[in-house]
Design a protein around this motif. Structure first.
Motif, mmCIF file in Angstrom:
data_model
loop_
_atom_site.group_PDB
_atom_site.id
_atom_site.type_symbol
_atom_site.label_atom_id
_atom_site.label_comp_id
_atom_site.label_asym_id
_atom_site.label_seq_id
_atom_site.Cartn_x
_atom_site.Cartn_y
_atom_site.Cartn_z
ATOM 1 N N ALA A 105 0.823 -1.204 0.000
ATOM 2 C CA ALA A 105 0.000 0.000 0.000
ATOM 3 C C ALA A 105 0.860 1.258 0.000
ATOM 4 O O ALA A 105 0.510 2.274 -0.622
ATOM 5 C CB ALA A 105 -0.940 0.006 1.201
ATOM 6 N N ALA A 106 2.005 1.214 0.685
ATOM 7 C CA ALA A 106 2.887 2.373 0.749
ATOM 8 C C ALA A 106 3.940 2.363 -0.356
ATOM 9 O O ALA A 106 4.178 3.391 -1.008
ATOM 10 C CB ALA A 106 3.580 2.425 2.114
ATOM 11 N N LEU A 107 4.565 1.202 -0.596
ATOM 12 C CA LEU A 107 5.706 1.144 -1.503
ATOM 13 C C LEU A 107 5.335 0.943 -2.966
ATOM 14 O O LEU A 107 6.127 1.293 -3.854
ATOM 15 C CB LEU A 107 6.649 0.024 -1.064
ATOM 16 N N LYS A 108 4.177 0.331 -3.225
ATOM 17 C CA LYS A 108 3.750 0.059 -4.604
ATOM 18 C C LYS A 108 4.834 -0.686 -5.394
ATOM 19 O O LYS A 108 5.057 -0.426 -6.580
ATOM 20 C CB LYS A 108 3.398 1.362 -5.331
ATOM 21 N N THR A 109 5.497 -1.608 -4.719
ATOM 22 C CA THR A 109 6.604 -2.334 -5.329
ATOM 23 C C THR A 109 6.367 -3.837 -5.199
ATOM 24 O O THR A 109 6.011 -4.321 -4.124
ATOM 25 C CB THR A 109 7.935 -1.973 -4.639
ATOM 26 N N VAL A 110 6.566 -4.567 -6.281
ATOM 27 C CA VAL A 110 6.457 -6.017 -6.260
ATOM 28 C C VAL A 110 7.792 -6.638 -6.629
ATOM 29 O O VAL A 110 8.651 -5.994 -7.235
ATOM 30 C CB VAL A 110 5.360 -6.533 -7.229
ATOM 31 N N SER A 111 7.963 -7.884 -6.255
ATOM 32 C CA SER A 111 9.138 -8.649 -6.660
ATOM 33 C C SER A 111 8.665 -9.948 -7.297
ATOM 34 O O SER A 111 7.562 -10.432 -7.004
ATOM 35 C CB SER A 111 10.041 -8.937 -5.459
ATOM 36 N N THR A 112 9.485 -10.513 -8.166
ATOM 37 C CA THR A 112 9.085 -11.719 -8.886
ATOM 38 C C THR A 112 10.195 -12.759 -8.883
ATOM 39 O O THR A 112 11.369 -12.458 -8.702
ATOM 40 C CB THR A 112 8.726 -11.403 -10.359
ATOM 41 N N GLY A 113 9.787 -14.001 -9.085
ATOM 42 C CA GLY A 113 10.706 -15.116 -9.259
ATOM 43 C C GLY A 113 9.991 -16.208 -10.035
ATOM 44 O O GLY A 113 8.761 -16.191 -10.138
ATOM 45 N N SER A 114 10.741 -17.161 -10.573
ATOM 46 C CA SER A 114 10.084 -18.173 -11.405
ATOM 47 C C SER A 114 10.974 -19.383 -11.620
ATOM 48 O O SER A 114 12.173 -19.361 -11.343
ATOM 49 C CB SER A 114 9.699 -17.579 -12.764
ATOM 50 N N TRP A 115 10.363 -20.441 -12.138
ATOM 51 C CA TRP A 115 11.113 -21.585 -12.641
ATOM 52 C C TRP A 115 10.324 -22.262 -13.752
ATOM 53 O O TRP A 115 9.103 -22.175 -13.798
ATOM 54 C CB TRP A 115 11.450 -22.589 -11.536
ATOM 55 N N LEU A 116 11.038 -22.898 -14.651
ATOM 56 C CA LEU A 116 10.463 -23.698 -15.731
ATOM 57 C C LEU A 116 11.212 -25.014 -15.813
ATOM 58 O O LEU A 116 12.427 -25.061 -15.626
ATOM 59 C CB LEU A 116 10.613 -22.984 -17.080
ATOM 60 N N LYS A 117 10.507 -26.074 -16.127
ATOM 61 C CA LYS A 117 11.204 -27.345 -16.307
ATOM 62 C C LYS A 117 12.080 -27.260 -17.559
ATOM 63 O O LYS A 117 11.767 -26.537 -18.518
ATOM 64 C CB LYS A 117 10.231 -28.510 -16.363
ATOM 65 N N GLN A 118 13.186 -27.986 -17.545
ATOM 66 C CA GLN A 118 14.199 -27.853 -18.590
ATOM 67 C C GLN A 118 13.682 -28.126 -19.988
ATOM 68 O O GLN A 118 14.109 -27.495 -20.956
ATOM 69 C CB GLN A 118 15.379 -28.784 -18.286
ATOM 70 N N SER A 119 12.753 -29.060 -20.120
ATOM 71 C CA SER A 119 12.322 -29.466 -21.465
ATOM 72 C C SER A 119 11.594 -28.357 -22.222
ATOM 73 O O SER A 119 11.428 -28.451 -23.439
ATOM 74 C CB SER A 119 11.423 -30.703 -21.377
ATOM 75 N N VAL A 120 11.155 -27.292 -21.527
ATOM 76 C CA VAL A 120 10.460 -26.206 -22.217
ATOM 77 C C VAL A 120 11.237 -24.895 -22.139
ATOM 78 O O VAL A 120 10.731 -23.845 -22.547
ATOM 79 C CB VAL A 120 9.031 -25.997 -21.665
ATOM 80 N N GLN A 121 12.463 -24.948 -21.629
ATOM 81 C CA GLN A 121 13.275 -23.742 -21.590
ATOM 82 C C GLN A 121 13.777 -23.399 -22.983
ATOM 83 O O GLN A 121 13.925 -24.265 -23.837
ATOM 84 C CB GLN A 121 14.444 -23.940 -20.624
#
Length: 215
Positions: A105-121
């Protein structure tokens, strides 16, 4: 799942891109998530994750993933949250994209992370799913900054970020599991974001927005 959506609004949220469907990981998705992770995400000994969860014994992977999904859901509040979105392609679970915030509400900041299985990278899915959550954060949640990070050697992740307009935001030296890594911080704003040439379809946003207090 119908009964759960009546009191946990995020199960109704769905983000759709040209090739992918992103939706919160529910209990009946955990088996598919574990199978995708067990199929391989990275080369042995080269974990891109600050917490080396993929390097645990095979028998521990499922219980630990389930605990993580349950913990994120249990600790989800408007003040501190991590939304875990399963990635589906042609009906198959292929990875996970998270977006989270503290004091949003104050910072208006998000962070992200992810993973994908190797066969679709290498097929552009990483860029597409990151673009989806950044579009959602900026256009629907009214975030003003999206942050991420990657080990300095992780050219694939940093390449995705660069292609979406992220800017370098300093390097830190920190422990990742039992080793020390140099980690590149990155950030993007609505002004620097390189928007994709497709439109994100969002369903089930109203209940999620109400819970987070986003007008």
């Amino acid at each position: 799942m119908t009964a759960l959506t009546s009191f946990w609004p995020f199960f109704d949220l769905t983000l759709t891109t040209p090739r992918l469907v992103l939706k919160p990981v529910a209990d009946d998705h955990i088996g598919a998530a574990v199978a995708a992770a067990r199929s391989g995400i990275h080369e042995p000994g080269k974990s891109p994750f600050s917490t080396p969860w993929t390097e645990q014994p095979a028998e521990a992977l499922g219980p630990n993933m389930a605990r993580w999904y349950w913990r994120c859901r249990a600790e989800f509040t408007p003040e501190s949250w991590t939304l875990l979105l399963g990635i589906w392609h042609d009906g198959e679970f292929i990875g996970c994209q998270d977006v989270g915030a503290r004091d949003f509400a104050a910072l208006k900041t998000v962070s992200t992370g992810s993973w994908l299985k190797q066969s679709v990278q290498g097929l552009g899915f990483g860029k597409e799913m990151r673009a989806a959550v950044v579009l959602y954060a900026f256009d629907w949640l009214k975030a003003e900054v999206a942050e991420s990070e990657a080990a300095t050697w992780n050219a694939a992740s940093l390449g995705v970020s660069r292609s979406l307009g992220y800017e370098l935001n300093g390097v830190t030296r920190t422990t990742w599991g039992d080793r020390v890594e140099h980690v590149q911080k990155i950030r993007v704003t609505p002004e620097t974001f390189k928007r994709p040439d497709w439109t994100l379809k969002v369903e089930g946003h109203e209940a999620a927005a109400s819970f987070l207090g986003v007008s």
